[in-house]
Every structure is written in structure tokens, then in C-alpha cells.
Write a protein that holds these residues in place. Structure first.
Motif, PDB file in Angstrom:
ATOM      1  N   TYR A 210       0.865  -1.181   0.000  1.00 52.92           N
ATOM      2  CA  TYR A 210       0.000   0.000   0.000  1.00 52.92           C
ATOM      3  C   TYR A 210       0.893   1.219   0.000  1.00 52.92           C
ATOM      4  CZ  TYR A 210      -4.329   2.612   0.941  1.00 52.92           C
ATOM      5  OH  TYR A 210      -5.414   3.438   0.847  1.00 52.92           O
ATOM      6  N   ASP A 211       0.368   2.342  -0.458  1.00 53.09           N
ATOM      7  CA  ASP A 211       1.212   3.532  -0.595  1.00 53.09           C
ATOM      8  C   ASP A 211       1.245   4.389   0.672  1.00 53.09           C
ATOM      9  OD1 ASP A 211      -1.339   4.523  -0.685  1.00 53.09           O
ATOM     10  OD2 ASP A 211      -1.140   5.518  -2.627  1.00 53.09           O
ATOM     11  N   LYS A 212       0.623   3.934   1.737  1.00 51.20           N
ATOM     12  CA  LYS A 212       0.667   4.642   3.015  1.00 51.20           C
ATOM     13  C   LYS A 212       0.986   3.649   4.124  1.00 51.20           C
ATOM     14  CE  LYS A 212      -2.851   7.278   3.974  1.00 51.20           C
ATOM     15  NZ  LYS A 212      -4.282   7.679   4.110  1.00 51.20           N
ATOM     16  N   GLN A 213       1.771   4.083   5.105  1.00 55.06           N
ATOM     17  CA  GLN A 213       2.042   3.216   6.249  1.00 55.06           C
ATOM     18  C   GLN A 213       1.045   3.428   7.379  1.00 55.06           C
ATOM     19  OE1 GLN A 213       6.509   4.109   6.480  1.00 55.06           O
ATOM     20  NE2 GLN A 213       6.433   1.951   7.059  1.00 55.06           N
ATOM     21  N   ILE A 214       0.469   4.608   7.465  1.00 54.89           N
ATOM     22  CA  ILE A 214      -0.571   4.889   8.454  1.00 54.89           C
ATOM     23  C   ILE A 214      -1.918   4.616   7.792  1.00 54.89           C
ATOM     24  CG2 ILE A 214      -1.608   6.609   9.973  1.00 54.89           C
ATOM     25  CD1 ILE A 214       1.256   5.899  10.730  1.00 54.89           C
ATOM     26  N   ILE A 215      -2.637   3.623   8.298  1.00 59.41           N
ATOM     27  CA  ILE A 215      -3.876   3.161   7.681  1.00 59.41           C
ATOM     28  C   ILE A 215      -5.046   3.582   8.564  1.00 59.41           C
ATOM     29  CG2 ILE A 215      -5.107   1.172   6.765  1.00 59.41           C
ATOM     30  CD1 ILE A 215      -2.369   1.577   5.468  1.00 59.41           C
ATOM     31  N   ASP A 216      -5.839   4.552   8.102  1.00 54.82           N
ATOM     32  CA  ASP A 216      -6.999   4.979   8.881  1.00 54.82           C
ATOM     33  C   ASP A 216      -8.251   4.260   8.376  1.00 54.82           C
ATOM     34  OD1 ASP A 216      -7.816   6.315   6.556  1.00 54.82           O
ATOM     35  OD2 ASP A 216      -7.147   8.279   7.261  1.00 54.82           O
ATOM     36  N   SER A 217      -9.419   4.633   8.928  1.00 54.39           N
ATOM     37  CA  SER A 217     -10.636   3.887   8.592  1.00 54.39           C
ATOM     38  C   SER A 217     -11.009   3.993   7.114  1.00 54.39           C
ATOM     39  CB  SER A 217     -11.799   4.356   9.470  1.00 54.39           C
ATOM     40  OG  SER A 217     -11.613   3.936  10.802  1.00 54.39           O
ATOM     41  N   LYS A 218     -10.765   5.143   6.479  1.00 57.33           N
ATOM     42  CA  LYS A 218     -11.057   5.259   5.046  1.00 57.33           C
ATOM     43  C   LYS A 218     -10.207   4.282   4.246  1.00 57.33           C
ATOM     44  CE  LYS A 218     -12.772  10.013   4.704  1.00 57.33           C
ATOM     45  NZ  LYS A 218     -12.529  11.357   4.134  1.00 57.33           N
ATOM     46  N   ASP A 219      -8.945   4.152   4.612  1.00 54.76           N
ATOM     47  CA  ASP A 219      -8.076   3.178   3.948  1.00 54.76           C
ATOM     48  C   ASP A 219      -8.555   1.755   4.220  1.00 54.76           C
ATOM     49  OD1 ASP A 219      -5.999   5.049   2.940  1.00 54.76           O
ATOM     50  OD2 ASP A 219      -5.643   5.398   5.068  1.00 54.76           O
ATOM     51  N   ILE A 220      -8.985   1.505   5.453  1.00 54.54           N
ATOM     52  CA  ILE A 220      -9.485   0.177   5.813  1.00 54.54           C
ATOM     53  C   ILE A 220     -10.714  -0.178   4.978  1.00 54.54           C
ATOM     54  CG2 ILE A 220     -10.511  -1.199   7.679  1.00 54.54           C
ATOM     55  CD1 ILE A 220      -8.675   0.401   9.625  1.00 54.54           C
ATOM     56  N   HIS A 221     -11.605   0.805   4.742  1.00 49.81           N
ATOM     57  CA  HIS A 221     -12.760   0.562   3.881  1.00 49.81           C
ATOM     58  C   HIS A 221     -12.304   0.106   2.491  1.00 49.81           C
ATOM     59  CE1 HIS A 221     -15.014   3.930   6.273  1.00 49.81           C
ATOM     60  NE2 HIS A 221     -14.761   2.881   7.007  1.00 49.81           N
ATOM     61  N   LEU A 222     -11.331   0.800   1.933  1.00 40.00           N
ATOM     62  CA  LEU A 222     -10.833   0.483   0.592  1.00 40.00           C
ATOM     63  C   LEU A 222     -10.130  -0.880   0.571  1.00 40.00           C
ATOM     64  CD1 LEU A 222     -10.137   1.302  -2.359  1.00 40.00           C
ATOM     65  CD2 LEU A 222      -8.097   2.434  -1.438  1.00 40.00           C
ATOM     66  N   LEU A 223      -9.226  -1.066   1.510  1.00 41.44           N
ATOM     67  CA  LEU A 223      -8.421  -2.284   1.538  1.00 41.44           C
ATOM     68  C   LEU A 223      -9.241  -3.503   1.946  1.00 41.44           C
ATOM     69  CD1 LEU A 223      -5.312  -0.701   3.228  1.00 41.44           C
ATOM     70  CD2 LEU A 223      -5.308  -1.755   0.964  1.00 41.44           C
ATOM     71  N   GLY A 224     -10.304  -3.288   2.702  1.00 41.78           N
ATOM     72  CA  GLY A 224     -11.103  -4.399   3.195  1.00 41.78           C
ATOM     73  C   GLY A 224     -12.283  -4.747   2.321  1.00 41.78           C
ATOM     74  N   ALA A 225     -12.394  -4.090   1.164  1.00 41.32           N
ATOM     75  CA  ALA A 225     -13.500  -4.383   0.260  1.00 41.32           C
ATOM     76  C   ALA A 225     -13.303  -5.770  -0.348  1.00 41.32           C
ATOM     77  CB  ALA A 225     -13.575  -3.332  -0.844  1.00 41.32           C
ATOM     78  N   GLU A 226     -14.375  -6.529  -0.432  1.00 39.77           N
ATOM     79  CA  GLU A 226     -14.261  -7.889  -0.984  1.00 39.77           C
ATOM     80  C   GLU A 226     -14.377  -7.855  -2.508  1.00 39.77           C
ATOM     81  OE1 GLU A 226     -15.835 -11.207   1.673  1.00 39.77           O
ATOM     82  OE2 GLU A 226     -17.280  -9.589   2.025  1.00 39.77           O
TER      83      GLU A 226
END
Length: 226
Positions: A210-226
């Protein structure tokens, strides 16, 4: 986002007797890219699964007796954590920073290309200089983890986490205010995610980066999409 389905994951997970660790373990055991999971607990979790291996070890401040059993894994999902309520800074520092860094330093020397995912929290203080004690300690932990020679280090900063239905370790606090989740996520999406999204996000950053090391909830939404 494109996913690397060829990357096979062998993960170490801590904190599986708590809500977050249990949820991350649940996602890992179901996920086809996760080949093997090692959990480290002070007492047996009581779960049997073909992918799962468990080490019972009482002293998390001295993991040297089991260090040889931690070799061969390419991910660590560090979900162990305590509340700062009622604790002075030296005690909280030991339970948070010292304990985390002890395991991380051992894993960083195994010679494997490991991704280390640390569950921090929304409001963590990367400057280490703010007025909030817990936020400073978490910030120092994040910063020092990122100095270790891992393949990748990610600090996850969720806010409100909606528990996964059917799991047993959800805090009563979350059970009673789950009705707020749809409203909160709609109004303040950066403060809300599901435990399922968090687990899948860890798996996906391990496989794809991923292009960021600090993962906030918006990133979690994106990364956790099935």
C-alpha cells in the motif's frame, strides 16, 4: 484495486483472546491466500482448525524460549493491546511499547520478508509530544516499528470497530451501541469500520502492499473491500 492472489500468507497473530485479534483470526482462517496461522497466547484459545497452530507462553516479555518457532512466517498481525484507563505512563508504556517491540525485534531478525501490521488507534500521536499519554506511547511504538528491517510495516488506526457477528469476544460497549454504526459511518466515515474490513485489509496489504504506512478507517474501507 487489483489483488495479488498468488501471494500466500503465513501469519502470526497476537491478541486472539480479545475482540480485534479474534476477528482478524476469523478472517485469516477463512481466506484462501492464508496458508497457516500461528497464535501466541497465555492460555488456550480453545479453537481447532487445520490452518491453526497455537503456542502457549506465559511471559510475553521474554519470547526467547519460543523464538525458533516464530521462523517461517511472512506476516505478523499484532492485535494485542490494553486500555490506558487507570494506568500511569510507565505501566502503560511497558504493556504497550515494550511488549510490542520485544516481539517485533525478534521477528525482524528471522530473515524472512515479513509484513508487520500493528493495531494502533485513531488519534495516535506521531510526534510523540502531545498531551495525551496513550497517544504518545502508541505514536512512539508506531515510529520505532517502522525503523525495524521488515519488508513492510503498517500502523492501523481504526476508530469505532463494528464487531463480526457470531464471535464471542466483542466488548459490551460495542454490543450496546452498534445501532449507532450506520449513522456514524455515514456522517464520519474516517471514524468507523467493521472488524471484517480490518482483517481483510491486513491480508490485502500483506499481499499487495500500500502507498501509506498509516492506515486509517477510510483506507481500511478500501483495503477491506471484498
Amino acid at each position: 484495486m487489483a489483488k495479488n492472489t498468488e501471494h500466500k500468507i503465513r501469519a502470526i497473530i497476537t491478541g486472539t483472546t480479545g475482540m480485534v485479534g479474534e476477528g482478524v483470526l476469523h478472517e485469516c482462517l477463512q481466506h484462501p491466500q492464508v496458508e497457516e496461522v500461528l497464535i501466541i497466547n497465555r492460555k488456550p484459545l480453545g479453537l481447532i482448525h487445520p490452518k491453526l497452530k497455537e503456542i502457549i507462553h506465559a511471559d510475553f516479555y521474554d519470547l526467547s524460549p519460543i523464538a525458533h518457532e516464530l521462523v517461517g512466517y511472512n506476516a505478523c498481525y499484532f492485535c494485542l493491546g490494553v486500555t490506558s484507563v487507570g494506568k500511569k505512563e510507565p505501566e502503560y508504556f511497558k504493556l504497550t511499547y515494550t511488549l510490542t517491540m520485544h516481539l517485533a525485534e525478534i521477528l525482524s531478525k528471522t530473515g524472512y520478508d515479513m509484513t508487520f501490521c500493528y493495531v494502533s488507534g485513531g488519534g495516535t500521536d506521531s510526534t510523540e509530544k502531545g498531551s495525551s499519554m496513550w497517544a504518545r506511547v502508541k505514536g512512539k511504538t508506531e515510529n520505532d516499528l517502522m525503523k525495524l528491517p521488515f519488508k513492510q510495516v503498517f500502523a492501523f488506526r481504526p476508530g469505532f470497530i463494528k464487531p463480526t457477528p457470531g464471535l464471542k469476544n466483542a466488548h459490551a460497549f460495542y454490543k450496546y451501541i452498534n445501532w449507532l454504526y450506520p449513522i456514524g459511518r455515514a456522517i464520519f466515515p474516517n471514524g468507523f469500520c467493521t472488524l471484517k474490513e480490518l482483517g481483510l485489509a491486513m491480508i490485502n496489504v500483506t499481499a499487495d502492499g500500500y502507498d501509506k504506512q498509516i492506515i486509517d478507517s477510510k483506507d481500511i474501507h478500501l483495503l477491506g473491500a471484498e
